[in-house]
Design a protein around this motif. Sequence first.
Motif, PDB file in Angstrom:
ATOM      1  N   GLY A   5      11.311  32.389 -28.764  1.00  0.00           N
ATOM      2  CA  GLY A   5      11.149  33.787 -28.364  1.00  0.00           C
ATOM      3  C   GLY A   5      12.350  34.630 -28.738  1.00  0.00           C
ATOM      4  O   GLY A   5      13.053  34.340 -29.727  1.00  0.00           O
ATOM      5  N   SER A   6      12.607  35.641 -27.930  1.00  0.00           N
ATOM      6  CA  SER A   6      13.685  36.591 -28.211  1.00  0.00           C
ATOM      7  C   SER A   6      15.007  35.852 -28.410  1.00  0.00           C
ATOM      8  O   SER A   6      15.384  35.014 -27.589  1.00  0.00           O
ATOM      9  CB  SER A   6      13.838  37.560 -27.041  1.00  0.00           C
ATOM     10  OG  SER A   6      12.654  38.296 -26.897  1.00  0.00           O
ATOM     11  N   ARG A  50       8.215  33.635 -32.474  1.00  0.00           N
ATOM     12  CA  ARG A  50       7.123  34.402 -31.843  1.00  0.00           C
ATOM     13  C   ARG A  50       7.078  35.869 -32.286  1.00  0.00           C
ATOM     14  O   ARG A  50       6.011  36.427 -32.523  1.00  0.00           O
ATOM     15  CB  ARG A  50       7.299  34.341 -30.330  1.00  0.00           C
ATOM     16  CG  ARG A  50       6.230  35.053 -29.544  1.00  0.00           C
ATOM     17  CD  ARG A  50       6.503  34.992 -28.062  1.00  0.00           C
ATOM     18  NE  ARG A  50       6.169  33.720 -27.475  1.00  0.00           N
ATOM     19  CZ  ARG A  50       7.029  32.960 -26.754  1.00  0.00           C
ATOM     20  NH1 ARG A  50       8.260  33.374 -26.566  1.00  0.00           N
ATOM     21  NH2 ARG A  50       6.652  31.825 -26.238  1.00  0.00           N
ATOM     22  N   HIS A  51       8.243  36.469 -32.382  1.00  0.00           N
ATOM     23  CA  HIS A  51       8.294  37.890 -32.750  1.00  0.00           C
ATOM     24  C   HIS A  51       8.573  38.075 -34.236  1.00  0.00           C
ATOM     25  O   HIS A  51       8.706  39.212 -34.699  1.00  0.00           O
ATOM     26  CB  HIS A  51       9.373  38.607 -31.927  1.00  0.00           C
ATOM     27  CG  HIS A  51       9.175  38.465 -30.441  1.00  0.00           C
ATOM     28  ND1 HIS A  51       8.320  39.296 -29.738  1.00  0.00           N
ATOM     29  CD2 HIS A  51       9.669  37.595 -29.543  1.00  0.00           C
ATOM     30  CE1 HIS A  51       8.336  38.938 -28.460  1.00  0.00           C
ATOM     31  NE2 HIS A  51       9.130  37.901 -28.310  1.00  0.00           N
ATOM     32  N   PRO A  75       5.482  42.432 -27.867  1.00  0.00           N
ATOM     33  CA  PRO A  75       4.629  41.381 -27.270  1.00  0.00           C
ATOM     34  C   PRO A  75       3.132  41.616 -27.484  1.00  0.00           C
ATOM     35  O   PRO A  75       2.390  40.661 -27.728  1.00  0.00           O
ATOM     36  CB  PRO A  75       5.012  41.449 -25.793  1.00  0.00           C
ATOM     37  CG  PRO A  75       6.448  41.889 -25.814  1.00  0.00           C
ATOM     38  CD  PRO A  75       6.544  42.891 -26.937  1.00  0.00           C
ATOM     39  N   LEU A 104       9.929  28.761 -25.704  1.00  0.00           N
ATOM     40  CA  LEU A 104      11.278  29.145 -25.268  1.00  0.00           C
ATOM     41  C   LEU A 104      11.254  30.652 -25.047  1.00  0.00           C
ATOM     42  O   LEU A 104      10.937  31.406 -25.972  1.00  0.00           O
ATOM     43  CB  LEU A 104      12.303  28.786 -26.340  1.00  0.00           C
ATOM     44  CG  LEU A 104      12.301  27.317 -26.811  1.00  0.00           C
ATOM     45  CD1 LEU A 104      13.363  27.100 -27.885  1.00  0.00           C
ATOM     46  CD2 LEU A 104      12.523  26.362 -25.639  1.00  0.00           C
ATOM     47  N   SER A 105      11.550  31.069 -23.819  1.00  0.00           N
ATOM     48  CA  SER A 105      11.339  32.478 -23.486  1.00  0.00           C
ATOM     49  C   SER A 105      12.431  33.067 -22.614  1.00  0.00           C
ATOM     50  O   SER A 105      12.884  32.435 -21.662  1.00  0.00           O
ATOM     51  CB  SER A 105      10.010  32.633 -22.727  1.00  0.00           C
ATOM     52  OG  SER A 105       8.940  32.694 -23.628  1.00  0.00           O
ATOM     53  N   ALA A 106      12.774  34.317 -22.910  1.00  0.00           N
ATOM     54  CA  ALA A 106      13.653  35.098 -22.024  1.00  0.00           C
ATOM     55  C   ALA A 106      12.795  35.671 -20.903  1.00  0.00           C
ATOM     56  O   ALA A 106      11.664  36.102 -21.146  1.00  0.00           O
ATOM     57  CB  ALA A 106      14.295  36.225 -22.817  1.00  0.00           C
ATOM     58  N   TYR A 119       5.392  32.371 -13.527  1.00  0.00           N
ATOM     59  CA  TYR A 119       5.813  33.326 -14.568  1.00  0.00           C
ATOM     60  C   TYR A 119       4.751  34.407 -14.614  1.00  0.00           C
ATOM     61  O   TYR A 119       3.589  34.125 -14.922  1.00  0.00           O
ATOM     62  CB  TYR A 119       5.904  32.570 -15.887  1.00  0.00           C
ATOM     63  CG  TYR A 119       6.126  33.390 -17.161  1.00  0.00           C
ATOM     64  CD1 TYR A 119       5.221  34.375 -17.578  1.00  0.00           C
ATOM     65  CD2 TYR A 119       7.216  33.145 -17.980  1.00  0.00           C
ATOM     66  CE1 TYR A 119       5.418  35.101 -18.744  1.00  0.00           C
ATOM     67  CE2 TYR A 119       7.422  33.851 -19.162  1.00  0.00           C
ATOM     68  CZ  TYR A 119       6.505  34.831 -19.527  1.00  0.00           C
ATOM     69  OH  TYR A 119       6.685  35.538 -20.700  1.00  0.00           O
ATOM     70  N   PHE A 138       9.873  47.684 -19.797  1.00  0.00           N
ATOM     71  CA  PHE A 138      10.138  46.889 -18.608  1.00  0.00           C
ATOM     72  C   PHE A 138       9.414  47.558 -17.434  1.00  0.00           C
ATOM     73  O   PHE A 138       8.891  48.676 -17.555  1.00  0.00           O
ATOM     74  CB  PHE A 138      11.648  46.811 -18.342  1.00  0.00           C
ATOM     75  CG  PHE A 138      12.400  45.992 -19.369  1.00  0.00           C
ATOM     76  CD1 PHE A 138      12.163  44.628 -19.497  1.00  0.00           C
ATOM     77  CD2 PHE A 138      13.347  46.577 -20.208  1.00  0.00           C
ATOM     78  CE1 PHE A 138      12.844  43.856 -20.433  1.00  0.00           C
ATOM     79  CE2 PHE A 138      14.037  45.820 -21.151  1.00  0.00           C
ATOM     80  CZ  PHE A 138      13.780  44.461 -21.263  1.00  0.00           C
ATOM     81  N   GLY A 177       7.945  38.044 -17.626  1.00  0.00           N
ATOM     82  CA  GLY A 177       8.107  38.100 -19.076  1.00  0.00           C
ATOM     83  C   GLY A 177       6.926  38.848 -19.666  1.00  0.00           C
ATOM     84  O   GLY A 177       6.074  39.379 -18.940  1.00  0.00           O
ATOM     85  N   MET A 178       6.874  38.876 -20.995  1.00  0.00           N
ATOM     86  CA  MET A 178       5.805  39.647 -21.660  1.00  0.00           C
ATOM     87  C   MET A 178       4.990  38.827 -22.655  1.00  0.00           C
ATOM     88  O   MET A 178       4.166  39.385 -23.375  1.00  0.00           O
ATOM     89  CB  MET A 178       6.431  40.830 -22.421  1.00  0.00           C
ATOM     90  CG  MET A 178       7.290  41.743 -21.585  1.00  0.00           C
ATOM     91  SD  MET A 178       7.967  43.078 -22.584  1.00  0.00           S
ATOM     92  CE  MET A 178       9.139  43.816 -21.437  1.00  0.00           C
ATOM     93  N   THR A 179       5.232  37.519 -22.727  1.00  0.00           N
ATOM     94  CA  THR A 179       4.618  36.795 -23.856  1.00  0.00           C
ATOM     95  C   THR A 179       3.835  35.513 -23.542  1.00  0.00           C
ATOM     96  O   THR A 179       3.077  35.070 -24.394  1.00  0.00           O
ATOM     97  CB  THR A 179       5.701  36.366 -24.866  1.00  0.00           C
ATOM     98  OG1 THR A 179       6.608  35.492 -24.176  1.00  0.00           O
ATOM     99  CG2 THR A 179       6.473  37.539 -25.423  1.00  0.00           C
ATOM    100  N   ALA A 238      19.597  41.831 -21.689  1.00  0.00           N
ATOM    101  CA  ALA A 238      18.739  40.640 -21.746  1.00  0.00           C
ATOM    102  C   ALA A 238      19.099  39.803 -22.981  1.00  0.00           C
ATOM    103  O   ALA A 238      19.270  38.583 -22.893  1.00  0.00           O
ATOM    104  CB  ALA A 238      17.270  41.047 -21.767  1.00  0.00           C
ATOM    105  N   ILE A 239      19.263  40.452 -24.127  1.00  0.00           N
ATOM    106  CA  ILE A 239      19.537  39.699 -25.357  1.00  0.00           C
ATOM    107  C   ILE A 239      20.948  39.105 -25.323  1.00  0.00           C
ATOM    108  O   ILE A 239      21.157  37.949 -25.703  1.00  0.00           O
ATOM    109  CB  ILE A 239      19.274  40.562 -26.610  1.00  0.00           C
ATOM    110  CG1 ILE A 239      17.752  40.736 -26.721  1.00  0.00           C
ATOM    111  CG2 ILE A 239      19.841  39.918 -27.877  1.00  0.00           C
ATOM    112  CD1 ILE A 239      17.256  41.579 -27.831  1.00  0.00           C
TER     113      ILE A 239
HETATM  114  C1  LIG Z   1      14.356  41.309 -25.400  1.00  0.00           C
HETATM  115  S1  LIG Z   1      14.010  41.013 -23.737  1.00  0.00           S
HETATM  116  C2  LIG Z   1      12.248  41.218 -23.595  1.00  0.00           C
HETATM  117  C3  LIG Z   1      11.432  40.286 -24.453  1.00  0.00           C
HETATM  118  O1  LIG Z   1      11.937  38.949 -24.333  1.00  0.00           O
HETATM  119  C4  LIG Z   1      10.896  38.089 -23.887  1.00  0.00           C
HETATM  120  O2  LIG Z   1      10.225  37.574 -25.022  1.00  0.00           O
HETATM  121  P1  LIG Z   1      10.079  36.015 -25.341  1.00  0.00           P
HETATM  122  O3  LIG Z   1       9.207  35.411 -24.279  1.00  0.00           O
HETATM  123  O4  LIG Z   1       9.444  35.953 -26.682  1.00  0.00           O
HETATM  124  O5  LIG Z   1      11.488  35.446 -25.300  1.00  0.00           O
HETATM  125  C5  LIG Z   1      10.017  39.026 -23.083  1.00  0.00           C
HETATM  126  O6  LIG Z   1       8.757  38.495 -22.821  1.00  0.00           O
HETATM  127  C6  LIG Z   1      10.014  40.264 -23.925  1.00  0.00           C
HETATM  128  O7  LIG Z   1       9.106  40.158 -25.003  1.00  0.00           O
END
Ligand SMILES: CSC[C@H]1O[C@H](OP(=O)(O)O)[C@H](O)[C@@H]1O
Length: 299
Positions: free
Chosen positions: A11-12, A54-55, A63, A86-88, A162, A170, A188-190, A229-230
């Motif tokens: 992920g991010s 993912r992105h 997302p 793997l996700s933030a 989650y 946000f 989260g968003m994903t 976050a990043i």
């Molecule tokens: C840049 S913080 C927000 C962003 O990070 C997470 O994405 P991921 O699950 O792909 O790490 C969150 O869901 C948002 O898309």
Amino acid sequence: MARALVGVIGGSGLYEMPGLTDVQEVQVETPFGPTSDPILCGKLQGIPVAFLSRHGRGHRLIPSEVPYRANIHGLRQLGVRYLLSLSAVGSLQEKVRPLDMLIPDQFIDMTHKREGTFFGGGAVAHVSMADPVCSAVADCLARAFASTQAEQPVQLHRGGSYLCIEGPQFSTRAESHWYRSMGASVIGMTNMPEAKLAREAQIAYATLAMATDYDCWHPREQAVTAEVAIANLQQNAARAQLIAAEAIRLLGMEKPDSIAHTALTSGLVTPVETMSQGQLAVIKPLLEPTQSVLEEVEH
Ligand SMILES: CSC[C@H]1O[C@H](OP(=O)(O)O)[C@H](O)[C@@H]1O
Ligand SMILES: Nc1ncnc2[nH]cnc12
């Protein structure tokens, strides 16, 4: 075509998989168009692995734009039976502090703009989502966490929900308090519909969630920004990659059974013989038995 047993969706902040050798960049054709990025197939400690950003590298997709169906279908076509996400995430609980990690065992889907199934158009299945996370994969992640060192003390939380929002914005403070009142642990968003689609594809799925912030509910902490976050995610990125690598080793060695691997045995309602060519192109790769993949990727 390359084959892989374990998939990783980064992920991010996680756009590559260090340590992957014999790397082949594969653009898998799917009935849903291209995946987020070419899939990087290679070997990690002898285990065939497929890594997908993912992105997309360069973080190009919000997302809602992530082609979740193409991603899961593409990974499944490569043979993937275990998938690490793997996700933030933002933390919705005081005890889950930024930089802590959490392995959720539940999801709450608040998304509303995403295609969330491989079925429809004459092919019907209803898979169980009662336990959306594969406990065997989650256990491997937890054991992998325990065997890696951290520069700073990072706590691992097992279990929790989650909650997935549509984003890309946000949440408002009112929403953040509401989600907390629902009992969710992280936001989260994903991960939805990704986890639903993995289950439909009979792939065992678990998430290593890295808390980067307290969203915006906390009375004494600053509301989340992408920058914070990043930055916090980057502090954990190297450890996350080590955890993933060790979990892959465990999965490759133990090849655990998973309820996900037979999700369509009870879930598929429409007989395959009655499906059209178009439906078969979607459904057939999802039905490939685990055994044949295990034999093919034996190392
Ligand atoms: C840049 S913080 C927000 C962003 O990070 C997470 O994405 P991921 O699950 O792909 O790490 C969150 O869901 C948002 O898309
Ligand atoms: N607070 C938050 N809300 C949604 N997605 C996130 N990803 C990281 N932090 C987040």
